[in-house]
Design a protein around this motif. Sequence first.
Motif, PDB file in Angstrom:
ATOM      1  N   THR A  23      -6.063  14.168  -8.280  1.00 27.19           N
ATOM      2  CA  THR A  23      -6.155  13.555  -9.610  1.00 27.19           C
ATOM      3  C   THR A  23      -6.527  12.081  -9.477  1.00 27.19           C
ATOM      4  N   ASP A  24      -6.018  11.243 -10.397  1.00 25.30           N
ATOM      5  CA  ASP A  24      -6.291   9.803 -10.320  1.00 25.30           C
ATOM      6  C   ASP A  24      -5.071   9.050  -9.813  1.00 25.30           C
ATOM      7  N   PHE A  25      -4.164   9.779  -9.154  1.00 25.64           N
ATOM      8  CA  PHE A  25      -2.893   9.187  -8.756  1.00 25.64           C
ATOM      9  C   PHE A  25      -3.084   7.964  -7.865  1.00 25.64           C
ATOM     10  N   ASP A  26      -3.859   8.099  -6.794  1.00 23.89           N
ATOM     11  CA  ASP A  26      -3.947   7.033  -5.795  1.00 23.89           C
ATOM     12  C   ASP A  26      -4.602   5.774  -6.356  1.00 23.89           C
ATOM     13  N   LEU A  27      -5.781   5.922  -6.928  1.00 17.81           N
ATOM     14  CA  LEU A  27      -6.454   4.744  -7.478  1.00 17.81           C
ATOM     15  C   LEU A  27      -5.641   4.140  -8.616  1.00 17.81           C
ATOM     16  N   GLY A  28      -5.027   4.987  -9.429  1.00 17.44           N
ATOM     17  CA  GLY A  28      -4.207   4.495 -10.533  1.00 17.44           C
ATOM     18  C   GLY A  28      -3.000   3.702 -10.046  1.00 17.44           C
ATOM     19  N   ARG A  29      -2.358   4.200  -9.006  1.00 17.76           N
ATOM     20  CA  ARG A  29      -1.183   3.489  -8.462  1.00 17.76           C
ATOM     21  C   ARG A  29      -1.588   2.173  -7.817  1.00 17.76           C
ATOM     22  N   HIS A  30      -2.698   2.155  -7.085  1.00 15.48           N
ATOM     23  CA  HIS A  30      -3.130   0.896  -6.468  1.00 15.48           C
ATOM     24  C   HIS A  30      -3.568  -0.109  -7.535  1.00 15.48           C
ATOM     25  N   GLN A  31      -4.127   0.370  -8.628  1.00 13.41           N
ATOM     26  CA  GLN A  31      -4.462  -0.512  -9.741  1.00 13.41           C
ATOM     27  C   GLN A  31      -3.188  -1.125 -10.320  1.00 13.41           C
ATOM     28  N   GLU A  32      -2.158  -0.295 -10.457  1.00 21.39           N
ATOM     29  CA  GLU A  32      -0.887  -0.752 -11.017  1.00 21.39           C
ATOM     30  C   GLU A  32      -0.188  -1.762 -10.100  1.00 21.39           C
ATOM     31  N   PHE A  33      -0.100  -1.455  -8.804  1.00 21.02           N
ATOM     32  CA  PHE A  33       0.668  -2.292  -7.884  1.00 21.02           C
ATOM     33  C   PHE A  33      -0.073  -3.569  -7.492  1.00 21.02           C
ATOM     34  N   SER A  34      -1.394  -3.518  -7.466  1.00 21.62           N
ATOM     35  CA  SER A  34      -2.164  -4.706  -7.070  1.00 21.62           C
ATOM     36  C   SER A  34      -2.464  -5.629  -8.239  1.00 21.62           C
ATOM     37  N   GLY A  35      -2.430  -5.078  -9.448  1.00 25.32           N
ATOM     38  CA  GLY A  35      -2.802  -5.869 -10.611  1.00 25.32           C
ATOM     39  C   GLY A  35      -4.301  -6.046 -10.744  1.00 25.32           C
ATOM     40  N   LYS A  36      -5.076  -5.356  -9.906  1.00 27.58           N
ATOM     41  CA  LYS A  36      -6.539  -5.443  -9.931  1.00 27.58           C
ATOM     42  C   LYS A  36      -7.104  -4.189 -10.617  1.00 27.58           C
ATOM     43  N   LYS A  37      -8.148  -4.401 -11.388  1.00 29.71           N
ATOM     44  CA  LYS A  37      -8.780  -3.282 -12.076  1.00 29.71           C
ATOM     45  C   LYS A  37      -9.589  -2.452 -11.084  1.00 29.71           C
ATOM     46  N   THR A  44       0.835  -1.204   0.000  1.00 29.95           N
ATOM     47  CA  THR A  44       0.000   0.000   0.000  1.00 29.95           C
ATOM     48  C   THR A  44       0.864   1.247   0.000  1.00 29.95           C
ATOM     49  N   TRP A  45       1.907   1.234   0.840  1.00 31.54           N
ATOM     50  CA  TRP A  45       2.731   2.426   1.032  1.00 31.54           C
ATOM     51  C   TRP A  45       3.784   2.571  -0.058  1.00 31.54           C
ATOM     52  N   GLU A  46       4.103   1.474  -0.755  1.00 34.59           N
ATOM     53  CA  GLU A  46       4.925   1.595  -1.951  1.00 34.59           C
ATOM     54  C   GLU A  46       4.128   2.267  -3.057  1.00 34.59           C
ATOM     55  N   ALA A  47       2.881   1.801  -3.222  1.00 29.77           N
ATOM     56  CA  ALA A  47       2.029   2.366  -4.267  1.00 29.77           C
ATOM     57  C   ALA A  47       1.745   3.843  -4.031  1.00 29.77           C
ATOM     58  N   SER A  48       1.506   4.216  -2.785  1.00 32.36           N
ATOM     59  CA  SER A  48       1.149   5.606  -2.463  1.00 32.36           C
ATOM     60  C   SER A  48       2.333   6.557  -2.562  1.00 32.36           C
ATOM     61  N   GLY A  49       3.560   5.988  -2.584  1.00 29.91           N
ATOM     62  CA  GLY A  49       4.753   6.818  -2.654  1.00 29.91           C
ATOM     63  C   GLY A  49       5.358   7.154  -1.308  1.00 29.91           C
ATOM     64  N   HIS A  50       4.762   6.647  -0.227  1.00 30.68           N
ATOM     65  CA  HIS A  50       5.263   6.997   1.099  1.00 30.68           C
ATOM     66  C   HIS A  50       6.619   6.354   1.409  1.00 30.68           C
ATOM     67  N   VAL A  51       6.843   5.147   0.907  1.00 31.29           N
ATOM     68  CA  VAL A  51       8.112   4.473   1.197  1.00 31.29           C
ATOM     69  C   VAL A  51       9.279   5.246   0.591  1.00 31.29           C
ATOM     70  N   GLY A  52       9.083   5.766  -0.629  1.00 23.67           N
ATOM     71  CA  GLY A  52      10.184   6.434  -1.311  1.00 23.67           C
ATOM     72  C   GLY A  52      10.234   7.933  -1.136  1.00 23.67           C
ATOM     73  N   ALA A  53       9.090   8.560  -0.778  1.00 19.02           N
ATOM     74  CA  ALA A  53       9.067  10.027  -0.846  1.00 19.02           C
ATOM     75  C   ALA A  53       8.458  10.712   0.361  1.00 19.02           C
TER      76      ALA A  53
END
Length: 514
Positions: A339-353, A75-84
């Motif tokens: 924007t669509d950052f959060d939902l888009g990132r969770h879609q990308e990292f989870s592989g779920k639509k 979750t926190w990798e997708a949100s950017g918290h781990v890196g930023a």
Amino acid sequence: MTQEELFKKLVAHCKEYGFVFPSSEIYDGLGAVYDYGQNGVELKNNIKRYWWDSMVKLHENIVGIDAAIFMHPKTWEASGHVGAFNDPLIDNRDSKKRYRADVLVEDWMAKQDEKMQKEVDKARKRFGESFNEEQYRSTSPRVLEIAQKKQVVLDRFTKALNDNDLEELKQIILDCEIVCPISGTRNWTDVRQFNLMFSTQMGSTAEGANTIYLRPETAQGIFVNFLNVQKTGRMKLPFGIAQIGKAFRNEIVARQFIFRMREFEQMEMQFFVQPGTEMEWWSKWKETRMAWHRALGFGDENYRFHDHEKLAHYANAATDVEYNFPFGFKEVEGIHSRTDFDLGRHQEFSGKKIQYFDAERGESYVPYVVETSIGVDRMFLQVMSAAYTEEQLEGGDQRVVLKLPAALAPVKVAVLPLVKKDGMPEVARKIVDELKYDYNVVYDEKDSVGKRYRRQDAVGTPFCVTVDGQTLEDQTVTVRHRDSMQQERVAISDLKRMVDQECSFARLFKKLNL
């Protein structure tokens, strides 16, 4: 009395009257961690109720959830918290104290505002009623000089933050001759980044444990539940999901009492909209949230918007609602277009639509999000700061009173028997029993009535009801109003109606025009 002295009195008042205590105080406390006392928790819960009901009860298209604090590490990798999720830190070599570099610069700029205000105040005294502040600010050489100096630093500061230029951030501190508040020296280290998330282990053995994080914000719990809520609630865009919950940040510079803490509570609402409509909704939520704050009656002039110079990586627009605390205008709430950052990132990292099917447009897409995020603890401090009043009374007496909105007050009614005999305590107890099912009511029979009034003033109780000899004859009581200190005779049978009228949340909600 200076603003700093006023703030110290407020902090002392919070402890003396059971609002806020230092956590683990018997062990000398824990830095930037606080406990809410018996009156504090009531006020805090009332603030949360004011927010929750105004969001969920008054909006047909907003629902609430309560997500877990622990979340999957991805979750926190997708949100950017781990890196930023970092703060720029700087140490003073002489005091060995660590500071946030951006806060040091922001404090310097706030001091420039104070300097300009002092010049304005001196001119107002000199010119009297004929004084034109706007004209003075635009023509005074001294004010213009300070304003220009501040603007140059602000431009450099904004660029340094946007470019993540830590060397330039340090150079600004040196050029502004910012000193350590403890040592008074400018012996600074280089600026470096520090991640703010608390980590812990989850697993049955140390060897097999996984690193997880205490959530630094509540928003991600909403985003990962977007489809669950949308499908089970049959929600149609635009709609919102609200949540109140704890969050944790390893703040290095935690200060100003409960304004910035390591464990805190957030009230957040994520509003999902069609792409392309987000700026319209962002503007609407700005006005809606400002109206919510101003409805409390603490003075419209004490609130302002502050647009962000540096936008977060997920945002295309952001502003803060700021309140004029004793230590200056500071953020209470943020309104962000994510924007669509959060939902888009969770879609990308989870592989779920993670998309919304728009029947009217005949297509699926990732919604955009407008966020309103308010800190419960900061809101608590704002309410206490605004309500705390010292009044000089006739005869030389002084009283401290919390002029809280009646709906937020920890105790709504104090019932006081004039004396502890002649059946007065029994009548008073009966009144308590009749009101306690709807409101927080206290019974107090110790000390003189005057001292009891002062105690209730100090915790913000709107009504004191005194049972006296006349009560036994005609079933009326003396009701004393907190702010005006005026007293009136009221029939016991009319008490509940009076309290309902003054203390109902509906009085606040009707000001919102929702």
